[in-house]
Each structure stands twice: as C-alpha cells, then as structure tokens.
Design a protein around this motif. Sequence first.
Motif, PDB file in Angstrom:
ATOM      1  N   VAL A  73     -18.704 -16.564  -1.749  1.00 53.29           N
ATOM      2  CA  VAL A  73     -18.933 -15.209  -2.794  1.00 53.29           C
ATOM      3  C   VAL A  73     -19.260 -16.091  -3.993  1.00 53.29           C
ATOM      4  O   VAL A  73     -18.236 -16.801  -4.465  1.00 53.29           O
ATOM      5  CB  VAL A  73     -18.177 -14.243  -2.706  1.00 53.29           C
ATOM      6  CG1 VAL A  73     -18.773 -13.340  -3.818  1.00 53.29           C
ATOM      7  CG2 VAL A  73     -17.982 -13.553  -1.362  1.00 53.29           C
ATOM      8  N   ALA A  74     -20.259 -15.933  -4.535  1.00 50.86           N
ATOM      9  CA  ALA A  74     -20.346 -16.730  -5.968  1.00 50.86           C
ATOM     10  C   ALA A  74     -21.053 -16.045  -6.888  1.00 50.86           C
ATOM     11  O   ALA A  74     -21.999 -14.899  -6.667  1.00 50.86           O
ATOM     12  CB  ALA A  74     -21.324 -17.857  -5.801  1.00 50.86           C
ATOM     13  N   LEU A  75     -20.742 -16.192  -8.235  1.00 51.89           N
ATOM     14  CA  LEU A  75     -21.095 -15.370  -9.262  1.00 51.89           C
ATOM     15  C   LEU A  75     -22.278 -16.447  -9.830  1.00 51.89           C
ATOM     16  O   LEU A  75     -21.837 -17.542 -10.275  1.00 51.89           O
ATOM     17  CB  LEU A  75     -20.137 -15.088 -10.321  1.00 51.89           C
ATOM     18  CG  LEU A  75     -20.528 -14.410 -11.658  1.00 51.89           C
ATOM     19  CD1 LEU A  75     -21.341 -12.981 -11.365  1.00 51.89           C
ATOM     20  CD2 LEU A  75     -19.424 -14.182 -12.342  1.00 51.89           C
ATOM     21  N   ARG A 108     -20.525 -19.775  -9.561  1.00 49.93           N
ATOM     22  CA  ARG A 108     -18.866 -20.059  -9.595  1.00 49.93           C
ATOM     23  C   ARG A 108     -18.466 -19.448  -8.198  1.00 49.93           C
ATOM     24  O   ARG A 108     -18.872 -18.246  -8.263  1.00 49.93           O
ATOM     25  CB  ARG A 108     -18.393 -19.411 -10.827  1.00 49.93           C
ATOM     26  CG  ARG A 108     -18.711 -20.066 -12.187  1.00 49.93           C
ATOM     27  CD  ARG A 108     -17.602 -20.780 -12.427  1.00 49.93           C
ATOM     28  NE  ARG A 108     -17.896 -21.659 -13.635  1.00 49.93           N
ATOM     29  CZ  ARG A 108     -16.690 -22.103 -14.537  1.00 49.93           C
ATOM     30  NH1 ARG A 108     -15.620 -21.688 -14.309  1.00 49.93           N
ATOM     31  NH2 ARG A 108     -17.302 -22.816 -15.520  1.00 49.93           N
ATOM     32  N   ILE A 109     -17.747 -20.085  -7.586  1.00 52.39           N
ATOM     33  CA  ILE A 109     -17.065 -19.739  -6.316  1.00 52.39           C
ATOM     34  C   ILE A 109     -16.156 -18.607  -6.855  1.00 52.39           C
ATOM     35  O   ILE A 109     -15.051 -18.755  -7.649  1.00 52.39           O
ATOM     36  CB  ILE A 109     -16.344 -20.701  -5.745  1.00 52.39           C
ATOM     37  CG1 ILE A 109     -17.669 -21.696  -5.169  1.00 52.39           C
ATOM     38  CG2 ILE A 109     -15.722 -20.063  -4.404  1.00 52.39           C
ATOM     39  CD1 ILE A 109     -16.828 -22.962  -4.469  1.00 52.39           C
ATOM     40  N   GLU A 124     -18.494 -29.117  -2.607  1.00 52.94           N
ATOM     41  CA  GLU A 124     -17.843 -30.697  -2.951  1.00 52.94           C
ATOM     42  C   GLU A 124     -16.517 -30.466  -3.492  1.00 52.94           C
ATOM     43  O   GLU A 124     -16.221 -29.439  -4.274  1.00 52.94           O
ATOM     44  CB  GLU A 124     -18.737 -31.429  -3.672  1.00 52.94           C
ATOM     45  CG  GLU A 124     -19.093 -30.920  -5.099  1.00 52.94           C
ATOM     46  CD  GLU A 124     -19.939 -31.629  -6.072  1.00 52.94           C
ATOM     47  OE1 GLU A 124     -20.546 -32.610  -5.587  1.00 52.94           O
ATOM     48  OE2 GLU A 124     -20.202 -31.072  -7.195  1.00 52.94           O
ATOM     49  N   SER A 125     -15.637 -31.567  -3.391  1.00 55.89           N
ATOM     50  CA  SER A 125     -14.266 -31.318  -3.970  1.00 55.89           C
ATOM     51  C   SER A 125     -14.253 -32.037  -5.110  1.00 55.89           C
ATOM     52  O   SER A 125     -14.802 -32.956  -5.424  1.00 55.89           O
ATOM     53  CB  SER A 125     -13.580 -31.967  -2.962  1.00 55.89           C
ATOM     54  OG  SER A 125     -13.145 -31.275  -1.698  1.00 55.89           O
ATOM     55  N   SER A 155     -16.523 -26.773  -5.632  1.00 54.87           N
ATOM     56  CA  SER A 155     -17.436 -26.279  -6.266  1.00 54.87           C
ATOM     57  C   SER A 155     -18.835 -26.373  -5.560  1.00 54.87           C
ATOM     58  O   SER A 155     -18.960 -27.108  -4.659  1.00 54.87           O
ATOM     59  CB  SER A 155     -17.937 -26.929  -7.642  1.00 54.87           C
ATOM     60  OG  SER A 155     -18.257 -28.728  -7.462  1.00 54.87           O
ATOM     61  N   ILE A 156     -19.907 -25.535  -5.947  1.00 56.99           N
ATOM     62  CA  ILE A 156     -20.863 -25.565  -5.288  1.00 56.99           C
ATOM     63  C   ILE A 156     -21.880 -26.692  -5.384  1.00 56.99           C
ATOM     64  O   ILE A 156     -22.299 -26.911  -6.595  1.00 56.99           O
ATOM     65  CB  ILE A 156     -21.712 -24.161  -5.358  1.00 56.99           C
ATOM     66  CG1 ILE A 156     -20.828 -22.896  -4.875  1.00 56.99           C
ATOM     67  CG2 ILE A 156     -23.164 -23.995  -4.727  1.00 56.99           C
ATOM     68  CD1 ILE A 156     -21.550 -21.596  -5.209  1.00 56.99           C
TER      69      ILE A 156
END
Length: 70
Positions: free
Chosen positions: A6-8, A20-21, A55-56, A63-64
């Motif tokens: 779910v992301a904003l 943003r996750i 990605e870490s 982050s996306i």
Amino acid sequence: MIEAVVALLMFVNGEIKEARIQESMGMCLNGKRKAERQYSESVSYKCWKGEAELESNIDGSKSIKKMILK
C-alpha cells in the motif's frame, strides 16, 4: 523483490514524484488527509494498493523501485 504494498503517491502536475510505503490502507488515508491540509493546485495525493518491485536501503527500510500496473 516483488511484494504487495500500500503506497501513498504524490503527484505534481500529473506525474508521480514520490511513493511512500504504508503499513495499511487506513494509515495511507490518514497520511493523505494530513498532506492535503497544505493545499497546492499542482499537487495531489492518492493511496494505491498493488504490487511493486522493492529495494532495500542502507538503514534496512524498503522503498519502491518500480510499480507494477496490471
């Protein structure tokens, strides 16, 4: 790695500028309401649920990297 998230999303002049996750759709909607309190004609926000390539980061957060649209 590909995961359901779910992301904003923040749109500036119709383009996604930030994603943003969020932990849940409720938290996303809460963040959206807070962000929209500072009105700007060219900026809009949207909550999105779907799959994304993540990605870490150095600090261990995720982050996306790329959204997967079906």
